[in-house]
Design an enzyme around this catalytic site. Structure first.
Site, mmCIF file in Angstrom:
data_model
loop_
_atom_site.group_PDB
_atom_site.id
_atom_site.type_symbol
_atom_site.label_atom_id
_atom_site.label_comp_id
_atom_site.label_asym_id
_atom_site.label_seq_id
_atom_site.Cartn_x
_atom_site.Cartn_y
_atom_site.Cartn_z
ATOM 1 N N VAL A 231 0.814 -1.213 0.000
ATOM 2 C CA VAL A 231 0.000 0.000 0.000
ATOM 3 C C VAL A 231 0.852 1.270 0.000
ATOM 4 C CG1 VAL A 231 -1.979 -1.095 1.085
ATOM 5 C CG2 VAL A 231 -0.186 -0.094 2.529
ATOM 6 N N ARG A 233 5.042 3.209 0.379
ATOM 7 C CA ARG A 233 6.312 3.183 1.091
ATOM 8 C C ARG A 233 6.446 4.460 1.916
ATOM 9 N NH1 ARG A 233 9.798 -0.631 -0.346
ATOM 10 N NH2 ARG A 233 11.615 0.612 0.246
ATOM 11 N N HIS A 403 15.171 0.774 -39.530
ATOM 12 C CA HIS A 403 14.168 -0.204 -39.952
ATOM 13 C C HIS A 403 14.859 -1.524 -40.268
ATOM 14 C CE1 HIS A 403 10.644 -1.921 -41.946
ATOM 15 N NE2 HIS A 403 11.485 -2.341 -42.890
#
Length: 437
Positions: A231, A233, A403
């Site tokens: 939940v 730090r 590419h």
């Protein structure tokens, strides 16, 4: 002993600050009570991503690889620190005054060192649920979860943020039946709804049961082999005696200005302890900035305008800048390019996902973007640079992307905004074609 700079904590913020100050010629002491590398290397990013990369094999093998990876990188970091003319002091630090620190250790007598400037980089630790402390066996935190040597059959994860979702992904892949619970209306609170929707689908395909608007029910915890609380730090400020040094705090975090300077002019703070971004890469940036400001007396400000946000679900999701849901529709333009149309994605068998770019409707300036798919954690840096330096979609169009590569999809998403993407059929391309050539 007198030093130009003393740094508390050898995590990403701390070791970066110490090394940068040493490069600038300062006499530096770096204090660490545990292992160098902080949460990221020892109990956070590195072990988590090692397990994530190993999800195709047995959990036992992944655990061994995780331990070896952490140990190897820790040795490398220790060697790096040792290569600079700075002192790594072992022990727990607390302020004796605004210019001195007391170091205590079970192995040595307490000693006091003096400094001209100091940087606090003491990190953060997992937050427990009110009234439900960690027992580190049944009710566990993220560190305990990453140190498990046997795969639990069932796990309840309380907290649907990044840590909760990543660990849900990992343990579900290995075969644990995971229930992921979040008290807000959706997992990943504050993130773009489009990303949240995709991640929710990924978790469902893994068999993860997601429950939102969840209210903690300790009576149900016995039904699970492990209950992981993720939940948030909490900054590590207990025991530092900040009040002795005149360092102000707010909401359990050290208060800093844009130069990372605290209320004590010669003391700075960096990384998780400031309660800003609790990320290794922002902590490293903080450390270097704080060191330069402390040693040189410069006034470099932190720049949080383009912090990439990455989630290691499967596939990886990443985002930067504004969210589409934050903007008024007529003020932005959005261009998307799917990996199904990308040659390298086809070659690598990684055709899931897409790249989306958000630009200002008038100027074409890149405001943000989202990437879902292979190498999203790498590709997002291109969009982060674009946002930070206020590049336009025309700038991206005019760049040369190799590419075949996944990165060329960034260019095509920008072209899609301009209505000039030649790699998509007309019905999937924007009709606007007023780009200035």
């Amino acid at each position: 002993m007198n030093y130009d700079l003393v740094v508390i904590g050898a995590g990403p913020a701390g070791y970066s600050a110490a090394i940068r100050a040493s490069q600038l010629g300062a006499k530096v002491a770096l204090i660490e009570q545990n292992q160098p590398g902080g949460t990221c290397l020892n109990t956070g990013c590195v072990p988590t991503k090692t397990l994530w990369q190993s999800m195709s094999g047995p959990f036992a093998d992944a655990s061994v690889k995780k331990i070896k990876t952490v140990e190897t990188l820790r040795k490398g970091l220790t060697a790096l620190i040792s290569s600079y003319p700075l002192e790594l002091l072992r022990g727990e630090a607390s302020f004796a005054s605004s210019e001195s620190i007391c170091i205590t250790s079970p192995l040595t007598d307490p000693r006091v060192i003096h400094f001209k400037s100091c940087i606090i980089a003491s990190g953060a630790q997992p937050t427990a649920l009110p009234g439900i402390p960690f027992d580190h066996h049944h009710i566990i935190d993220s560190t305990d979860a990453l140190n498990l040597t046997e795969l639990p059959a069932t796990m309840l994860i309380i907290g649907g943020g990044v840590i909760g979702v990543e660990l849900a992904t990992i343990f579900a892949h290995f075969g644990t039946q995971v229930n992921l619970c979040e008290r807000e209306a959706a997992i990943l609170p504050g993130e773009d709804p489009l990303m949240v929707s995709e991640v929710t689908k990924f978790l469902a395909r893994l068999g993860v049961k997601v429950q939102v608007r969840y209210l903690a029910d300790p009576l149900s915890y016995g039904a699970y082999e492990k209950v992981l609380v993720a939940v948030g730090r909490t900054p590590n400020i207990e025991g530092l005696h900040l009040e002795v040094a005149g360092v102000a705090t707010a909401q359990r975090s050290i208060t800093v200005n844009e130069y990372l300077q605290t209320s004590a002019p010669n003391i700075f703070a960096a990384g998780d302890v400031t309660g800003r971004w609790q990320l290794a890469y922002t902590a490293q940036a903080d450390g270097s900035i704080a060191a330069e400001n402390a040693v040189r007396g410069t006034r470099h400000a932190v720049n949080d305008t383009a912090v990439p946000r990455v989630l290691f679900s499967n596939p990886v999701c990443a985002a930067v800048g504004i969210k589409q849901s934050q903007a008024t529709p007529d003020t932005i333009k959005v261009g998307t390019y799917p990996f199904t149309a990308n040659a390298m994605a086809f070659i690598e068998g990684a055709r899931a996902g897409w790249i989306q770019i958000i630009s200002d409707a008038s100027s074409g300036t890149v405001l943000g973007g989202t990437i879902i798919g292979k190498s999203a954690e790498e590709l997002i840096s291109v969009l982060s640079i674009a946002v930070r330096h206020k590049l336009t979609v025309t700038d991206l169009k005019r760049e040369l992307f190799f590419h075949p590569s996944l990165s060329e999809s960034i260019q095509h998403a920008a072209e899609n905004i301009l209505g000039s993407c030649v790699d998509l059929p007309p019905q999937k391309s924007k009709t606007i074609n007023q780009e200035k050539i």
